[in-house]
Write a protein that holds these residues in place. Structure first.
Motif, PDB file in Angstrom:
ATOM      1  N   THR A 233      43.573  41.424  32.468  1.00 50.17           N
ATOM      2  CA  THR A 233      44.985  41.610  32.809  1.00 50.17           C
ATOM      3  C   THR A 233      45.373  43.071  33.029  1.00 50.17           C
ATOM      4  O   THR A 233      46.423  43.351  33.596  1.00 50.17           O
ATOM      5  N   GLY A 234      44.557  44.006  32.539  1.00 51.62           N
ATOM      6  CA  GLY A 234      44.905  45.422  32.671  1.00 51.62           C
ATOM      7  C   GLY A 234      45.780  45.938  31.541  1.00 51.62           C
ATOM      8  O   GLY A 234      46.247  47.068  31.584  1.00 51.62           O
TER       9      GLY A 234
ATOM     10  N   LYS B 197      58.690  34.202  45.849  1.00 51.16           N
ATOM     11  CA  LYS B 197      59.047  33.085  44.963  1.00 51.16           C
ATOM     12  C   LYS B 197      57.815  32.344  44.440  1.00 51.16           C
ATOM     13  O   LYS B 197      57.867  31.664  43.427  1.00 51.16           O
ATOM     14  N   GLU B 198      56.691  32.505  45.123  1.00 48.40           N
ATOM     15  CA  GLU B 198      55.488  31.742  44.740  1.00 48.40           C
ATOM     16  C   GLU B 198      54.870  32.222  43.434  1.00 48.40           C
ATOM     17  O   GLU B 198      54.122  31.492  42.801  1.00 48.40           O
ATOM     18  N   PHE B 199      55.147  33.492  43.044  1.00 52.89           N
ATOM     19  CA  PHE B 199      54.339  34.082  41.970  1.00 52.89           C
ATOM     20  C   PHE B 199      55.125  34.418  40.713  1.00 52.89           C
ATOM     21  O   PHE B 199      56.339  34.634  40.745  1.00 52.89           O
ATOM     22  N   ASN B 200      54.358  34.488  39.635  1.00 51.64           N
ATOM     23  CA  ASN B 200      54.886  34.913  38.358  1.00 51.64           C
ATOM     24  C   ASN B 200      54.014  36.099  37.916  1.00 51.64           C
ATOM     25  O   ASN B 200      52.826  35.933  37.619  1.00 51.64           O
TER      26      ASN B 200
ATOM     27  N   CYS C 104      48.362  41.387  37.911  1.00 53.27           N
ATOM     28  CA  CYS C 104      47.834  40.091  37.578  1.00 53.27           C
ATOM     29  C   CYS C 104      48.999  39.119  37.693  1.00 53.27           C
ATOM     30  O   CYS C 104      50.090  39.399  37.198  1.00 53.27           O
ATOM     31  N   TYR C 105      48.808  38.019  38.382  1.00 50.41           N
ATOM     32  CA  TYR C 105      49.905  37.059  38.569  1.00 50.41           C
ATOM     33  C   TYR C 105      49.369  35.652  38.674  1.00 50.41           C
ATOM     34  O   TYR C 105      48.221  35.424  39.046  1.00 50.41           O
TER      35      TYR C 105
ATOM     36  N   LEU D  90      45.764  30.003  35.524  1.00 52.69           N
ATOM     37  CA  LEU D  90      44.950  30.536  36.610  1.00 52.69           C
ATOM     38  C   LEU D  90      45.649  31.774  37.159  1.00 52.69           C
ATOM     39  O   LEU D  90      46.849  31.738  37.417  1.00 52.69           O
ATOM     40  N   VAL D  91      44.906  32.864  37.313  1.00 49.76           N
ATOM     41  CA  VAL D  91      45.546  34.089  37.797  1.00 49.76           C
ATOM     42  C   VAL D  91      44.782  34.690  38.975  1.00 49.76           C
ATOM     43  O   VAL D  91      43.619  34.360  39.214  1.00 49.76           O
ATOM     44  N   GLN D  92      45.482  35.550  39.672  1.00 50.41           N
ATOM     45  CA  GLN D  92      44.847  36.409  40.647  1.00 50.41           C
ATOM     46  C   GLN D  92      45.010  37.834  40.148  1.00 50.41           C
ATOM     47  O   GLN D  92      46.021  38.148  39.515  1.00 50.41           O
ATOM     48  N   ARG D  93      43.999  38.675  40.418  1.00 51.28           N
ATOM     49  CA  ARG D  93      44.084  40.052  39.942  1.00 51.28           C
ATOM     50  C   ARG D  93      43.790  41.025  41.083  1.00 51.28           C
ATOM     51  O   ARG D  93      42.853  40.823  41.850  1.00 51.28           O
ATOM     52  N   ILE D  94      44.613  42.063  41.147  1.00 49.37           N
ATOM     53  CA  ILE D  94      44.398  43.121  42.140  1.00 49.37           C
ATOM     54  C   ILE D  94      44.209  44.435  41.398  1.00 49.37           C
ATOM     55  O   ILE D  94      45.064  44.832  40.618  1.00 49.37           O
ATOM     56  N   VAL D  95      43.073  45.079  41.620  1.00 50.76           N
ATOM     57  CA  VAL D  95      42.841  46.394  41.018  1.00 50.76           C
ATOM     58  C   VAL D  95      43.144  47.451  42.079  1.00 50.76           C
ATOM     59  O   VAL D  95      42.539  47.448  43.146  1.00 50.76           O
TER      60      VAL D  95
END
Ligand SMILES: *Cc1c(COP(=O)(O)O)cnc(C)c1O
Length: 466
Positions: free
Chosen positions: A215-216, A362-365, A377-378, A417-422
């Protein structure tokens, strides 16, 4: 020198690469070919082999550095032939490594009077193994004196369930029991109360993570230190803290110097970092530093007598190129404090921009907004009703070259389930705008497409652990 026409015609080097016999033959892939090929052709064939895999700069899955200045890469290429372990043959390189250790120890507020020690490694994994072993050996030395039967139980190491896989390796390779503390949904970092409750006489140490790979987020190492201090005052069975600062160790000192997580805290006895993450060097180089000799038992230090020299070393590997150490020193010399600060602040600015954009969709948290490590992380918002999953979105982004991993959070939170961007140095604000455009276009495409989507529960991994 000039040559006659006839002589020149025989020369292979005049052949066009894509017209030569060597290029036109099928490669022998799993068995050494009988004959050599021209270096130019060998180079081209290999470039062709890897041309269709991901572009490193668009790989938003990795913490590892994907850009260095030309001067640095030239320097590194020129020094590939120096072996870092040959300290007596290359004493100047050993001196550069020594300077790096001192620079990093200073950034982490180590006290010279306590006699800090440190070493380069191949990465944080090796550094964590060394730090883990030092904890195990010094624990053993301490408890033997207190009369504990060290064979009665496996020694344990306490860490949050958000640990990086190297700690699991450490536990398996060195026969330690990992006591993992589940992360809760609110904090997603080490639950300090639970960590303290897990301590007993067999605890070799507690690991705090600056930042959790998933998650960072940063563990609250300052509070952990306070509780450990209180604990140690009441017992002879002392416990100490190692900080796994693989990603934060060369970021936080420049961006949040006021955050107290390092050797300013009395019970933090060792720290590791990856030079190839926010130290801005290509993989692989890492660093491990101990606050003083008493935390690094001398059994672990080997005097390497090598071609006439006698040098203390602590490493799992032996031979490897010195070029990454030289690359690290180049960055320190070239950027200085202000250079690193400017680069990292700009990286954080880009993270904040992308976070704001994602937050408005609106799609993400948004789970992590990049205010600590520049990592976003979302998850999909609870309100989202789309038939596609984050895995489908990862696939869509990949069509545009972006690699954004989708994965479940660790144990106890693995239904999320998450997506992560570094965000790294080389994702500038202009590229970031392009990424957001591509993300928006991917969402529209998914919403408008008639696709057969993945089953909701299908789990795929896109390699997020680095
Ligand atoms: C990346 C990472 C590691 C492993 O680091 P390498 O340098 O790739 O070996 C260990 N711990 C944490 C927290 C990390 O982020």
């Amino acid at each position: 020198m000039l040559q006659g026409k006839e002589n020149r015609e025989n020369h292979e080097y005049l052949e066009p690469i894509f017209g030569s016999n060597a290029e036109g033959r099928l490669l022998s892939k799993y068995k050494l070919s009988q004959e050599p090929v021209h270096p130019k052709i060998a180079q081209q064939l290999i470039k062709d082999e890897i041309m269709d895999e991901g572009n490193a700069r668009q790989n938003l899955a990795t913490f590892c550095q994907t850009f260095m200045e030309t001067e640095a890469t030239e320097l590194m290429a020129e020094t590939l032939n120096k072996n870092a372990i040959d300290k007596s043959e290359y004493p100047r390189v050993a001196e550069l490594e020594n300077r790096c250790v001192n620079i990093i120890a200073d950034l982490w507020n180590a006290d010279k009077a306590e006699g800090f020690l440190g070493t380069s490694t191949i990465g944080s994994s090796e550094a964590c193994m060394l730090a883990g072993m030092a904890m195990k050996f010094s624990w053993r030395n301490r408890v033997k004196k207190l009369g504990l039967d060290i064979n009665k139980k496996k020694p344990t190491l306490i860490i949050s369930s958000g640990y990086q896989v190297c700690w699991e390796k450490f536990a398996v390779y060195f026969d330690i029991e990992l006591k993992t503390i589940p992360m809760d949904k609110e904090n997603m970092t080490l639950d300090i109360e639970k960590a303290m409750a897990a301590i007993d006489e067999y605890t070799i140490g507690i690991v705090g993570i600056l930042g959790i790979t998933y998650t960072g987020k940063y563990d609250d190492i300052e509070t952990l230190n306070t509780l450990v201090e209180n604990y140690n005052q009441q017992t002879d069975y002392k416990v100490y803290i190692h900080v796994d600062a693989a990603s934060g160790g060369l970021y936080t000192p420049f961006v949040n110097p006021e955050l107290t997580w390092d050797f300013r805290l009395n019970n933090v006895i060792s720290i590791n970092t990856s030079g190839h993450k926010y130290g801005l060097v290509y993989p692989g180089v890492g660093w491990a530093i101990w606050r003083g000799k008493e935390y690094l038992p001398k059994e672990l230090i080997f005097e390497v007598s090598y071609l006439g020299g006698d040098v203390p070393t602590m490493a799992i590997n032996f031979s490897h190129s010195a070029s990454h150490i030289i690359g690290q020193y180049y960055n320190f010399l070239r950027f200085g404090f202000e250079g690193y600060q400017a680069i990292h602040r700009k990286t954080q600015h880009v993270a904040t921009f992308i976070a704001k954009e994602i937050n408005e969709m609106k799609e993400f948290n948004l789970i992590n907004d990049g205010s600590q490590l520049p990592v976003l992380c979302y998850s999909l918002s609870e309100k989202a009703t789309n038939p596609w999953t984050l895995y489908d979105l990862s696939d869509r982004l990949r069509m545009r070259g972006w690699q954004v991993p989708t994965y479940p959070l660790p144990k106890d939170l693995d239904s999320i389930l998450v997506q992560r961007i570094v965000i790294r140095e080389d994702l500038g604000i202009n590229l970031a705008h392009e990424f957001i455009e591509d993300l928006k276009a991917s969402l529209t495409e998914l919403d408008n497409s008639q696709l057969v989507f993945h089953k909701e529960k299908e789990l795929k991994d896109y390699g997020f652990t680095h």
